[in-house]
Design a protein around this motif. Structure first.
Motif: not given
Length: 205
Positions: A113-119, A138-144
């Motif tokens: 959920x955190x990977x999907x909520x990140x950006x 910019x982009x969606x998804x956890x950058x790391x």
């Protein structure tokens, strides 16, 4: 040595460029801690900058631009406030059934959920004697994790299918290199840039 570890061109040994006198990996002055910016708010050190900035400077060195282009990188406190807000509104993951592991083992990443909520949003400002040019990436998804995996996948596809279409960088003294210890920009030019937007389709209106 400690002095070598602070060399802005640590990934381009023997290079002396505009950032040499700064003496930091990030490109920010040595005693710089924070600074207020009317557009971005409070600016501060970014923990990934000591890794990112030397890679950029290696690209500049390979293109013979280290003497004419400098690079610095920092972040705004807004990044941390948005991250904290994401954690709090999900109850650190307990509200969605996947608690955040604050002591992950090697190989363990954040919950799905955190990977999907990140950006991520990166503001780039290029300044010359006569003009200032700004761009936003910019982009969606956890950058790391999620974003990085997409970038690596697109890089592999670019190497597999697009090498015949790679063109020398526009306006640079150096061209894309065919071999060596390269960076994505010096090896692939604009081809990777053209691929990446397809990995982040526009959100529905």
């Amino acid at each position: 040595s400690k002095e070598r570890a602070r060399d802005p061109y640590v990934l381009a040994p023997g290079t002396s460029g505009l950032d040499t006198s700064i003496g930091t990996l990030t490109g920010m002055p040595r005693k710089w801690k924070r600074q207020w910016d009317p557009r971005y708010g409070m600016l501060m050190d970014f923990f990934m900058a000591p890794i990112n900035a030397p890679v950029v400077r290696r690209s500049l060195a390979l293109r013979n631009q280290a003497g004419s282009v400098s690079y610095r990188e920092c972040t705004s406190i807004g990044m941390w406030t948005r991250l904290l807000w994401t954690w709090l509104t999900r109850g650190f993951g307990y509200f969605v059934g996947e608690p955040i592991n604050l002591k992950p083992k090697p190989g363990q990443g954040p919950p799905k959920w955190l990977q999907a909520a990140g950006g991520f949003t990166i503001h780039v400002t290029a300044v010359t004697d006569s003009e200032t040019v700004k761009a936003k990436v910019s982009g969606r998804g956890d950058p790391g994790y999620r974003a990085t995996s997409k970038m690596l996948a697109e890089l592999g596809l670019c190497l597999a299918f697009d090498l015949d279409n790679v063109q020398p960088p526009k306006g640079g003294e150096g061209a894309s290199h065919a071999a060596g210890v390269l960076t994505p920009s010096t090896a692939l030019g604009d081809m990777l840039v053209q691929r990446l937007p397809g990995a982040w389709p526009a959100p529905p209106h």
